[in-house]
Design an enzyme around this catalytic site. Sequence first.
Site, PDB file in Angstrom:
ATOM      1  N   ASP A 126      -1.505   0.098  -0.574  1.00  0.00           N
ATOM      2  CA  ASP A 126      -1.385   1.527  -0.803  1.00  0.00           C
ATOM      3  C   ASP A 126      -1.894   1.861  -2.209  1.00  0.00           C
ATOM      4  O   ASP A 126      -1.571   1.167  -3.181  1.00  0.00           O
ATOM      5  CB  ASP A 126       0.086   1.923  -0.655  1.00  0.00           C
ATOM      6  CG  ASP A 126       0.332   3.398  -0.860  1.00  0.00           C
ATOM      7  OD1 ASP A 126      -0.200   4.197  -0.076  1.00  0.00           O
ATOM      8  OD2 ASP A 126       1.069   3.745  -1.807  1.00  0.00           O
ATOM      9  N   GLU A 140      -6.527   0.743   0.404  1.00  0.00           N
ATOM     10  CA  GLU A 140      -6.649   2.196   0.452  1.00  0.00           C
ATOM     11  C   GLU A 140      -7.335   2.550  -0.865  1.00  0.00           C
ATOM     12  O   GLU A 140      -6.700   2.516  -1.928  1.00  0.00           O
ATOM     13  CB  GLU A 140      -5.284   2.867   0.546  1.00  0.00           C
ATOM     14  CG  GLU A 140      -5.393   4.383   0.615  1.00  0.00           C
ATOM     15  CD  GLU A 140      -4.041   5.083   0.527  1.00  0.00           C
ATOM     16  OE1 GLU A 140      -3.882   6.129   1.184  1.00  0.00           O
ATOM     17  OE2 GLU A 140      -3.154   4.602  -0.204  1.00  0.00           O
TER      18      GLU A 140
END
Length: 705
Positions: free
Chosen positions: A360, A396
Amino acid sequence: MTPLSELLHEEEVTQPKLLSGHPWPMGASWDGKGVNFAVFSAHAESIELCIFDVQGQEELHRLKLPTRSQDVWHGYLPGAGPGMLYGLRANGTWHIEDGQRFNPNKLLLDPYARDIFGHFSWGDEHFGGARENPHEMDTRDNAATALKARVVADNFDWGDDQPPRIPLADSVIYELHVKGFSKLNSQLPEAIRGSYAGLGHEASIAHLKRLGINAVSLLPVHYHLDEERLVQMKLSNYWGYNTLGFFAVDPRFASGVGEQSSRDEFRSMVKALHAAGIEIFLDVVYNHTAESDDAGPTLSFRGLDNLSYYRLRADSRSQYVNHTGTGNTLDMYHAKVRQLVLDSLRYWVEEMHVDGFRFDLAPVMGRGVNDFDRDGPFFTAIAQDPVLSRVKMIAEPWDIGPGGYQVGNFPRGWLEWNDHFRDASRSFWLNAGSTRGDLALRLCGSSDLYHSRRREPVESVNYVVSHDGFTLRDLVSYNERHNEANGENNRDGHGHNMSNNCGVEGHSDDPAVRNMRGKFQRALLATTLLAQGTPMLAAGDELGHTQNGNNNPYCQDNDITWIDWSQADQDLINFSASLISLRRQALPFGNHWYSGLSDPLGLHDLTWLHSDGSLLQGTAWRDPNSRVFGCLIGQPGRARAPLLLLVNGDSIDRPFMLPAGVWEALIDTDHPRGYANFHGQGEVRYPLRSHSVVILTAAGNVIKL
C-alpha cells in the site's frame, strides 16, 4: 509448559530476575527454557518489561531490561514460556517540540508481537498527551486496558506444503477481503463463514478453481485498529489499512472453531490453498501506523522512539510528515525501521508461507529525505535478500507526498498496479473518451511505461476494478457515488469514476438496460484478461456483486460489502472462466515486447487492421470517430497459428473483413456466456456486434473452452 504468568500467582515464587540475554532476534523468543526479549530504542533512557496475569488485567512485575547493545535493549527471563502476556514501558524525555514523547505511564505493545491479546477500546488513558492539551504529559496508567503481546511457539505442522511458484505469465490475481468473500456463502458451514477457515474451505477453493484463479491477494490481515472517529460513528475500518501489529494475524478473521489459534487457522488456510495450486499475496501497510497524527494515541512505536520510527516535520518536530494521508509516515530511511519491515516480510514468508506482497502506498518505501529512489536501501535489501528476492512484490505506485506518482518507476522485477490501464479501459468502453491508440497501448503491456526501463510486460498489473472504487457491476449501473452510509455526507470516495449507468441510476428491470450493462461488463473483463500483463480481478466482479453505488466502503462491514452468493450471475461466472481458460491456453499477447516487424518468412508479430481489412496506421489511431479495430497476432518463431482480436467500441454493429485463411471464433463477448458460433474460410466478414470483443483462431490451434 506452564507459563510464568501463571506461576507468579503462587506465593512461593520470588521476584523474577532478568539475565542479560541477546540483542537478537527482535521481540520475544522462546528457546524451551525461557524467553529472550529485545526491543529497539535509540533515545530511551531505559526500557521496562511488564509481566501480566493470564487475564491481562494485573501488572505482576516490572523489570528493567538490563543490557543495551547498539540501541537494542534486551534481557532473558528463565522459566518464561508461550502464553505469557507482557508489555513495555519506555523512560526518557517528554519534550514534544523536539520530537521526544516518552511517557512511562503508558504500556506499549512490542512492535515484534506475534500474537496480540485483548480488545482495544478508545479511552483518554491511551494518549501520551492530555486530550485537552496534547503538549502536556498524561499521567494516567493505561496498563489495565492496553493491548498486550503474548509469547508464542512456532510449531505448526506444515507437512509437505510447498509454494506453487506460479510463473508470472500464467498468473491471474483475485483480490479479496477474507470476511466479505465467504460471509454469505451458504455452501460453507455457518461457523466458519467470513474467516480464514472459510477461505480455505473446499467450497471457496472450488469457486476459485472453477474460475481458473491461481493467486489470491488478501486485503490487510495484519492486526489493525478501528479509528476513534469510526467507532464513535458505530462503524469500523473494514478494509484494515490501519496496522498496529506487523507480525500478528488479525483475530477478527478467525472462526474460533476448534482449538486452533488465529495464527494456525491462517496457516491451515494457506496450506489448503497451496494444495490447490493457489498462491497467497498479502496487502501490507508499512507506510504508516494506527497511532495517527500528533494528536493520536501512544500505543507502541510513538512511545518507544518517536524520533526514530516516524518522519517528523523539519519546521515543527511536534508534527508528522504525512505522505500517506493518515496522519503519520514511517521513516523507511532509518535502518532499524527498515529492519522491522524486512523482518516482518521474512516472517510472513518463512513462518506463514505466503507467496508475495502488495505494498500500500509503495513510494513511501523508497523515500529518502523526500524524493523517491527506486535504487534506495529498501529495494536494494529486497533484491539481495535470499528469502524475499524469491517472492512476488507488487507496488501500489503512488502516495500523496511530493513526487508521489511513480507508475513505471519501480525496480525491475516489481509488479505495479497500472491505473493507466484502468482509466483507458473504462474510458474506451464507457465514455468514448479513449481512442483506439490509447486502448491498443494498454493491451500491449503499456510499453510506454515499462519497455524503455527494461521492465517486462508482466510487471503491469492490469485491472479495471479493485477494492477501491465501484464494483464492476456498479461501474455500469451508477454515474454518481452513493456513499451516504459512510457518514461523510457523500463527500468521500472518488468523484471521477468514468462510469456509465446505461441510462438508469442503480437497479433496473429494463431488458435493454440490463443487456447493455452485461455487454459492458463482459467487454471490460475481456480487456483485462486478454491483455498483455498480469490480470487482476476484484472478488465478486465475476458474479455481479454490487455495493449499491458505494465506491468507498472501507468502513462498511455488512451486506454492502459482503458478496451475496445467492444472487450470483452464473452466466457471468462461466464467461469469466472461459476467458481465463482461453488466456491460459493461448496467451493471446505473450510476455515479450512486440515490434510490429516481420521475420525472415514475412510473418509479422502484430498487424493492426481497420474493419475493411486495411492496415490501421498513422493519424487513424487518434481518430475519435472510429472505435473499431483488429489485431492479427502472429507468432514468428513459435509453433502456433495466429490469433485475431476484434474490438468494437461503437454503439452499432460493424462487420469486420477477416484476413485470408480459415478462422474459427473462440469467444464473443456479445453472448452472455461468450459463446461464438462462427467458422469462415477465405476473406469473409465477421458480424462484429456493438460494444464487443471477439477472439478468433486460425486453423492449427487446438483450444477447448
